[in-house]
Write an enzyme that holds these catalytic residues in place. Structure first.
Site, PDB file in Angstrom:
ATOM      1  N   ASP A 102       0.823  -1.204   0.000  1.00 17.47           N
ATOM      2  CA  ASP A 102       0.000   0.000   0.000  1.00 17.47           C
ATOM      3  C   ASP A 102       0.860   1.259   0.000  1.00 17.47           C
ATOM      4  O   ASP A 102       1.920   1.315   0.628  1.00 17.47           O
ATOM      5  CB  ASP A 102      -0.893  -0.015   1.252  1.00 17.47           C
TER       6      ASP A 102
ATOM      7  N   GLU B 262       1.064  -0.609  -5.141  1.00 13.06           N
ATOM      8  CA  GLU B 262       0.115   0.470  -5.391  1.00 13.06           C
ATOM      9  C   GLU B 262       0.949   1.742  -5.496  1.00 13.06           C
ATOM     10  O   GLU B 262       1.282   2.364  -4.484  1.00 13.06           O
ATOM     11  CB  GLU B 262      -0.915   0.595  -4.258  1.00 13.06           C
TER      12      GLU B 262
END
Length: 793
Positions: A462, A515
């Site tokens: 993330d 990401e």
């Protein structure tokens, strides 16, 4: 000194018990023996130096084992014990019983006429808290004890044990290279020197002292100080009798002498939030996914089908445990044909509204749905159903809770020492100090831990962009350039490279996914390949294609009459499609916070919205790159997702009037996955230009896109999308072979999906009419707001 109330918790191994308690090592003496240590050959020990005594009582001594326990001295063996609230302490050994002198403040000591320390236990007596006439057996204490009943317990002395952590472990920790850090730090049930108990270890290099507290000592660590293991910054204590299920924390004396009570950063199990104690645990799960792991290592993810269903476990079916999910989730995902699930963060987090992205327990699956072994059971069930498991992993930041990682030992430890570097400007959290080898080790080992201990098949990392740039969400003057004058966070680059290299080396078949929302060069390039910017690749296997996601969603949100002005938003992704290895994500982030669900982004009436939704999914599944779809979007849920109630499953209830509309979209998703998996042209050459060719990419006036996908053996699939609300008859498209007929294998306008059933039912025979730079062509009917897939007969 008054006695502590005795516990009725049978799991407490080291605390006073009532007369009704039974079991080995528990005794009661109603009339305590006379305290005549000298008559047993015990003479007074030398008094502790005032400084040592004070530091022990304050929990600020670095080496309690040098003072407590048994030590050879001139004339015998000195034994010193710290047992707050005890009335007496007696040493028990083979053929020996010797009561120690009371030295005050919970200290007991004596010198025994022994040359070496035997294996011994301690018989510790406490007041029961009752007067003798209240005691259940009616025995009376003597007048000098205030007519109090006495409880005695037999325990091991933690301070007679050698360190239980090896020199190799300490060396690797010191180097920041312990790839199995979770086996060295934390709480581990074990047998040490022939005695069962739990080893507690924690990294706290700035602490004056550390003590273990838990339900086994009434959360008072005075008698449980840990020893410092030198320059490693690691503190250790083996506690006999403490086992699985025990609750614990660390009581840390900060550099300024104040105390802080902390959960274990390496805890592998926690209490259910908002409670936050760590729990001693070990795994008993027997894995049954050997066949899955063996096949996983043989696959190359870039050349394999990868269709991902993103799930928030806590709200997919609210209220289900891991084991209940293990029954329902694999069956649902397998029925729809997804190859993988991606789980939003499962590591422990205090606030459910963070969806798991503010982690406090990096090594513990959230206790909200069960134990770590329960989570293993879920992963095992998914694997046995043929479904891979990717988890969201959050090494970018952590929250400021005062019982967790923030200023863990009184100074910045896991976070950067520079407050400007430590504070995350967007989320009110703290960024890790990637330049500190121990912190980097903590995170790299954590990535390996999830893959090895839970058999995870992929880590989606993330917020990578927030890690890579020193100026991320910061204004000029709020950040300091790196040593080369640039904005790149060189420490974070090094960490990500080390993490990826370590995971790929240790865990065959696992994929890492970034990401990353910027144009950073080489996110999915190998770490040893240096790019134009002078950096080696970050080493990820895949990267989320955030550009495609934003552009394509922007395009379909426009009314069809305006789409011709935004045609390039659907074609631009092919300009950079092979710069990285991409995943096309329609994730949770796109269906919350006012962004609306996928079907609700579409213009028009309900029929047109669903048609747009279906056409978009058909385009997405055919586009180069793997695909990810968030739960609820597979059946065109109209409302935004909320972690409070999850998907609107009632839309699929047969009693609901529009149930067929939603079930039709779900049937399409199932068919998309089925045809996709059976068609190598759609996934085998995702990452090379030879796998794609435009047929028509400039038909802006028509709102039409047509392209070919090619498998490694050259077999093609033709994908055509018509994003206008009109039927286009006899639409001519060039094809590579003028002699080969084409047949429709998927049409998102089929009636069974909720469409108008404008189909091409018969094979389409090519004509020797050149078109779009090809020698032959076919004419087909394009249904409105629909995607059609064709392949040669």
């Amino acid at each position: 000194m008054s006695a502590r109330p005795p516990s009725r918790n049978s799991s407490v191994p080291d605390g006073p018990r009532r007369t009704s308690d039974t079991g080995p090592g528990r005794r009661q003496s109603a009339a305590p023996p006379p305290r005549t240590g000298a008559s047993h050959g015990v003479r007074a020990a030398r008094p502790l130096a005032d400084g040592d005594r004070e530091r022990l009582l304050a929990g600020a001594h670095h080496d309690p084992h040098a003072l407590l326990g048994a030590h050879s001295v001139r004339g015998g063996m000195e034994l010193r014990v710290l047992r707050p609230f005890a009335r007496s302490v007696t040493m028990l050994a083979k053929g020996l019983r010797a009561e120690l002198h009371e030295d005050g403040d919970g200290f007991f000591s004596g010198v025994l006429p022994l040359r070496t320390a035997p294996e011994y236990q301690l018989l510790v007596a406490y007041d029961s808290g009752e007067t003798s006439d209240e005691a259940s057996d009616g025995d009376a204490g003597d007048a000098s004890d205030g007519n109090r009943a006495r409880i005695e317990i037999e325990v091991q002395d933690p301070y007679r044990f050698l360190p239980s952590l090896g020199e190799l472990d300490l060396h690797l920790i010191g180097e920041g290279r312990h790839e199995e850090l979770w086996r060295a730090l934390g709480a581990h049930p074990m047998t040490h020197q022939g005695v069962t108990g739990t080893r507690f270890t924690v990294w706290a290099p700035n602490a004056q002292g550390v003590r273990v507290v838990g339900d086994f000592n009434y959360w008072d660590g005075t008698g449980y100080p840990m020893r410092s293991l030198g320059s490693s910054g690691v503190w250790e204590l083996f506690l006999p009798g403490v086992g699985e299920g025990a609750l614990y924390k660390f009581d840390i004396a900060r550099p300024d002498g104040s105390h802080t009570l902390r959960a274990d950063p390496m805890a592998r199990r926690t209490e259910v939030p908002p409670a936050n104690a760590s729990i001693v645990t070990e795994s008993h799960h027997v894995w049954r996914d050997d066949e899955w792991l063996a096949r996983r290592a043989d696959r190359t993810v870039h050349e394999s089908p990868l269709s991902v269903y993103e799930v928030h476990l806590g709200s997919w079916r609210p209220g289900l445990t891991y084991r209940q999910l293990a029954v329902q989730l694999p069956a649902y995902v397998k029925d729809l044909g997804f190859t993988h699930v991606e789980l939003m963060p499962v590591a422990e987090h205090p606030f459910g509204g963070s969806w798991g992205y503010q982690v406090t327990g990096f090594y513990a699956p959230t206790a909200r749905m069960g134990t770590p072994d329960d989570f293993r059971h879920l992963v095992d069930a998914l694997h046995r159903a043929g479904i891979g498991v990717i988890v969201d992993w959050v090494p970018a930041h952590f929250p400021k809770d005062d019982w967790a990682l923030a200023q863990f030992d009184g100074r910045p430890l896991y976070e950067h020492a520079d407050p400007a570097r430590a504070a995350h400007p967007d989320w009110g959290t703290l960024e890790f100090d990637y330049g500190r080898k121990e912190v980097r080790n903590f995170l790299v080992a954590n990535a390996v831990y999830w893959c090895e201990e839970f058999h995870i098949d992929g880590l989606r990392v993330d917020a990578v962009a927030s890690m890579l740039y020193l100026d991320y969400s910061r204004e000029q003057g709020e950040w300091t350039p790196n040593e080369h004058g640039g904005r790149e966070n060189l420490d974070a680059v090094g960490f990500l490279q080390e993490m990826n290299a370590t995971v790929y080396r240790r865990c065959p078949g696992v994929v890492t996914v970034a990401e990353e929302s910027t144009a950073w060069d080489g996110v999915t390039r190998a770490t040893h390949h240096v790019g134009p910017g002078g950096f080696g690749g970050l080493g990820f296997g895949l990267k989320w294609n955030m550009g495609w996601m934003h552009d394509s969603l922007g395009y379909v949100a426009h009314e069809p009459v305006h789409r011709k002005f935004h045609h390039n938003e659907m074609t631009f992704s092919m300009v950079y499609a092979y710069s990285e290895n991409y995943v096309l994500p329609i994730s949770h982030d796109e269906v919350v916070h006012g962004k609306r669900s996928l079907v609700s982004k579409m213009p028009g009436d309900w029929w047109q919205q669903r048609a747009n939704h279906r056409a978009y999914l058909g385009f997405m599944w055919a586009h180069p790159g793997k695909q990810l779809l968030f739960m609820g979007q597979e059946f065109a849920q109209g409302a935004e997702w909320s972690e409070g109630h999850g998907p609107d499953w009632w839309l699929l209830d047969p009693s609901y009037a529009a149930e067929a509309d939603h079930r039709g979209v779900r049937d399409l998703v199932r068919e998309l996955n089925t045809v996709y998996a059976a068609t190598p042209a759609l996934w085998q050459r995702d990452t090379v230009p030879e796998g794609f060719a435009w047929v028509v990419g400039d038909a802006a006036e028509d709102n039409v896109f047509a392209f070919l996908r090619h498998a490694a053996d050259g077999s093609p699939l033709l994908a055509v999308s018509n994003f206008s609300p009109v039927v286009r008859h006899e639409y001519r498209l060039g094809v590579p072979d003028a002699a080969q007929a084409w047949t429709e294998v998927l049409n998102t306008d089929a009636a069974r999906y909720g469409g108008g059933d404008v189909l091409n039912p018969d094979p389409l025979k090519p004509e020797s009419v050149a078109s779009h730079g090809r020698p032959g062509s076919i004419q087909l009917t394009l249904p409105p707001l629909a995607t059609v897939w064709l392949r040669p007969v």
